[in-house]
Design a protein around this motif. Sequence first.
Motif, PDB file in Angstrom:
ATOM      1  N   MET A   1       0.843  -1.171   0.000  1.00 24.82           N
ATOM      2  CA  MET A   1       0.000   0.000   0.000  1.00 24.82           C
ATOM      3  C   MET A   1       0.889   1.235   0.000  1.00 24.82           C
ATOM      4  O   MET A   1       1.966   1.237   0.575  1.00 24.82           O
ATOM      5  N   HIS A   2       0.409   2.280  -0.639  1.00 23.38           N
ATOM      6  CA  HIS A   2       1.124   3.543  -0.694  1.00 23.38           C
ATOM      7  C   HIS A   2       0.195   4.671  -0.263  1.00 23.38           C
ATOM      8  O   HIS A   2      -0.983   4.668  -0.602  1.00 23.38           O
ATOM      9  N   LEU A   3       0.740   5.624   0.481  1.00 22.23           N
ATOM     10  CA  LEU A   3       0.030   6.847   0.816  1.00 22.23           C
ATOM     11  C   LEU A   3       0.665   7.978   0.025  1.00 22.23           C
ATOM     12  O   LEU A   3       1.882   7.992  -0.173  1.00 22.23           O
ATOM     13  N   VAL A   4      -0.148   8.924  -0.432  1.00 20.13           N
ATOM     14  CA  VAL A   4       0.347  10.061  -1.214  1.00 20.13           C
ATOM     15  C   VAL A   4      -0.016  11.344  -0.480  1.00 20.13           C
ATOM     16  O   VAL A   4      -1.170  11.559  -0.110  1.00 20.13           O
ATOM     17  N   SER A   5       0.983  12.196  -0.270  1.00 20.89           N
ATOM     18  CA  SER A   5       0.765  13.464   0.416  1.00 20.89           C
ATOM     19  C   SER A   5      -0.002  14.427  -0.491  1.00 20.89           C
ATOM     20  O   SER A   5       0.407  14.678  -1.624  1.00 20.89           O
ATOM     21  N   ASP A   6      -1.123  14.949   0.007  1.00 25.71           N
ATOM     22  CA  ASP A   6      -1.911  15.918  -0.750  1.00 25.71           C
ATOM     23  C   ASP A   6      -1.297  17.319  -0.717  1.00 25.71           C
ATOM     24  O   ASP A   6      -1.598  18.149  -1.574  1.00 25.71           O
TER      25      ASP A   6
END
Length: 69
Positions: free
Chosen positions: A1-6
């Motif tokens: 899983m990857h999180l992306v900074s908004d």
Amino acid sequence: MHLVSDIAQEIEVAGEIFRFETGEMLHTENSYKYTIEGFQVLAVRAGFPARAQWVDDAALFSVHYLERA
């Protein structure tokens, strides 16, 4: 899983500052699927025999209680 900074941001964890730019990606986990028996074989080979396991009603996930041999 990857999180992306908004947004561009700084966060502090355990006294250390981490900076993320807009759109920067953070890899958070890999998910591997095993049968209960297959997982227990891996655990025993690593020196952690299984003592108990719990499975949700839909059999979508399990939690394992292991001990160090």
